[in-house]
Design a protein around this motif. Structure first.
Motif, short mmCIF file in Angstrom:
data_model
loop_
_atom_site.label_atom_id
_atom_site.label_comp_id
_atom_site.label_asym_id
_atom_site.label_seq_id
_atom_site.Cartn_x
_atom_site.Cartn_y
_atom_site.Cartn_z
N GLU A 1 51.23 10.04 -15.92
CA GLU A 1 51.79 8.85 -15.31
C GLU A 1 51.36 8.76 -13.85
N GLY A 2 50.97 7.59 -13.43
CA GLY A 2 50.56 7.40 -12.04
C GLY A 2 49.07 7.56 -11.83
N THR A 3 48.33 7.97 -12.87
CA THR A 3 46.88 8.13 -12.72
C THR A 3 46.10 7.19 -13.61
N LEU A 4 46.81 6.39 -14.41
CA LEU A 4 46.11 5.51 -15.34
C LEU A 4 45.33 4.42 -14.61
N SER A 5 45.81 4.02 -13.45
CA SER A 5 45.16 2.92 -12.75
C SER A 5 44.26 3.38 -11.61
N LEU A 6 43.90 4.66 -11.60
CA LEU A 6 43.04 5.17 -10.53
C LEU A 6 41.67 4.52 -10.60
N PRO A 7 41.07 4.25 -9.46
CA PRO A 7 39.69 3.77 -9.46
C PRO A 7 38.77 4.82 -10.11
N PRO A 8 37.70 4.41 -10.76
CA PRO A 8 36.80 5.36 -11.43
C PRO A 8 36.27 6.44 -10.50
N GLU A 9 36.01 6.08 -9.23
CA GLU A 9 35.46 7.09 -8.31
C GLU A 9 36.46 8.20 -8.01
N ASP A 10 37.79 7.89 -8.02
CA ASP A 10 38.79 8.93 -7.77
C ASP A 10 38.83 9.92 -8.93
N ALA A 11 38.82 9.41 -10.14
CA ALA A 11 38.81 10.29 -11.30
C ALA A 11 37.55 11.14 -11.32
N LEU A 12 36.41 10.54 -10.93
CA LEU A 12 35.16 11.29 -10.89
C LEU A 12 35.21 12.38 -9.83
N ASP A 13 35.78 12.08 -8.67
CA ASP A 13 35.90 13.10 -7.62
C ASP A 13 36.76 14.27 -8.07
#
Length: 389
Positions: free
Chosen positions: A184-196
């Motif tokens: 919860e709270g990470t579903l809407s992260l920008p793609p670059e944040d998840a990649l980092d």
């Protein structure tokens, strides 16, 4: 007209603005992901550390019941202890980097509960860093402190473990919320944040792998060719084995051994010259010698069974222990007690040769103890007295 200097108004707490950290890699999701690795490493270190401590310093009620089998038991647990401790350095540093912005949270204390939470975190960080740092210096045999390493390291291990348990209990809701990959709270992260985040975790894993591969060869000998960063190499040393404590460091010289005799005390005490000891029935064993610093190597040993020496002195193998005294002049393990289970084991030897050669002076000439599933510090060298307990 006279100009008066302008006086600055004193800074107030309300004017203080802590630095802002907006990077997503400092968030709870990243801290939880790294914390899982770090927590696992500390659990393994704690469990294997308990094994090591109680094999080295067993309480009286346990001393005669320690198992000598499997013969490779201590080699496995202590090698795992040191390898995991070294690997834990990387996720510990990453974890600290991830959570350090919380040190600048303002106000620093919001309530009594918050104060206790911050104190528990401070204790956890301090004890964890202390434990990893002192363990690292111990395997390098450098002791720049005034206290005894073993009892302090053992005591702080309990503090770290308790602090981790308390931290998990306090942070359980937050850990649960961020445990899964898509929490919860990470579903809407920008793609670059998840990649980092993924790159950070992959980099951490790669660093852990590199540290492990370049150090574990000191105990996992098939990987000894990659043993680049460990302080010991399993093949380097007198007669192909590492030496932690030389004869010179122990105060033993060839001159002091000219009149050597083996004294065995018990109901029927006796004394043996080296020639008489060599004339006794011999036994051979292939056993690993495993050091508390993490290195270990298997070797061929030959000598007289300890239980034969005890039985000749009127002792009862399987029921009586032995106190072993070395010729070294100083040292915490100059006198060593061997429990009844070890005395009775046919692989426990008063060794006279190593890999088919007479023991070198650094490896304990004229006689040393070698026994299965036992720390190297208790494989006493330069033995001159056995006392049946």
């Amino acid at each position: 007209m006279t100009l008066r200097p302008r006086l600055r108004r004193p800074a107030t707490l309300s004017a203080f603005r802590p630095p802002a950290f907006t990077g997503r890699l400092h968030d709870a999701r990243t801290a939880t992901a790294v914390g899982r690795w770090l927590g696992t490493a500390f659990v393994v270190c704690f469990a294997t550390g308990l094994v090591s401590h109680y094999l080295q310093h067993p309480p009286d009620w346990l001393a005669d019941h320690l198992p000598p089998r499997p013969v490779w038991g201590y080699r496995l647990t202590q090698g795992l202890h040191v390898a995991t401790g070294l690997a834990a350095i990387v996720p510990l540093l990453v974890k600290l980097w991830t959570v350090y912005p919380r040190l600048f949270v303002w106000p620093p204390v919001r309530s009594w509960r918050h104060a206790l939470e911050r104190m528990s975190v401070a204790l956890l960080v301090a004890s964890a860093v202390f434990q990893v740092l002192t363990g690292l210096l111990n395997i390098a045999e450098w002791y720049p402190w005034p206290f005894s390493f073993v009892p302090v390291h053992f005591a702080v291990a309990w503090i770290v473990t308790g602090s981790i348990a308390l931290h998990i209990a306090v942070k359980a809701p937050e850990i649960k919320a961020h445990w899964r990959r898509r929490s919860e709270g990470t579903l809407s992260l920008p793609p670059e944040d998840a990649l980092d985040r993924r790159s950070l975790l992959l980099g951490t894993g790669a660093a852990v792998g590199a540290v492990t591969l370049t150090t574990v060869g000191q105990s996992l000998t098939p990987l000894k060719a990659l043993d680049l960063l460990a302080p010991r190499h399993p093949d380097h040393g007198s007669q192909g084995l590492p030496v932690n404590r030389t004869a010179a460091a122990a105060g033993v010289s060839a001159q002091s051994l000219r009149t050597w005799r083996l004294e065995v005390t018990g109901p029927r005490p006796y004394v043996l010259t080296l020639d008489a000891l060599h004339s006794m029935p011999r036994a051979a064993a292939r056993l690993p010698i495993a050091c508390v610093e993490g290195w270990s190597v298997e070797a061929g040993w030959e000598g007289v069974r300890v239980r034969d020496l005890v039985e000749r002195a009127g002792g009862r193998p399987g029921r009586d222990g032995v106190r072993v005294t070395s010729m070294e002049t100083t040292g915490a393990y100059r006198i060593m007690d061997m429990g009844a289970e070890y005395v009775d084991d046919p692989l426990s030897l008063l060794a006279l040769t190593l890999n088919g050669q007479v023991l070198s002076l650094d490896h304990g000439f004229p006689a040393r103890i070698i026994a299965p599933n036992r720390p190297g510090v208790l494989q006493t060298k330069w033995v001159h007295r056995l006392e049946v307990l």
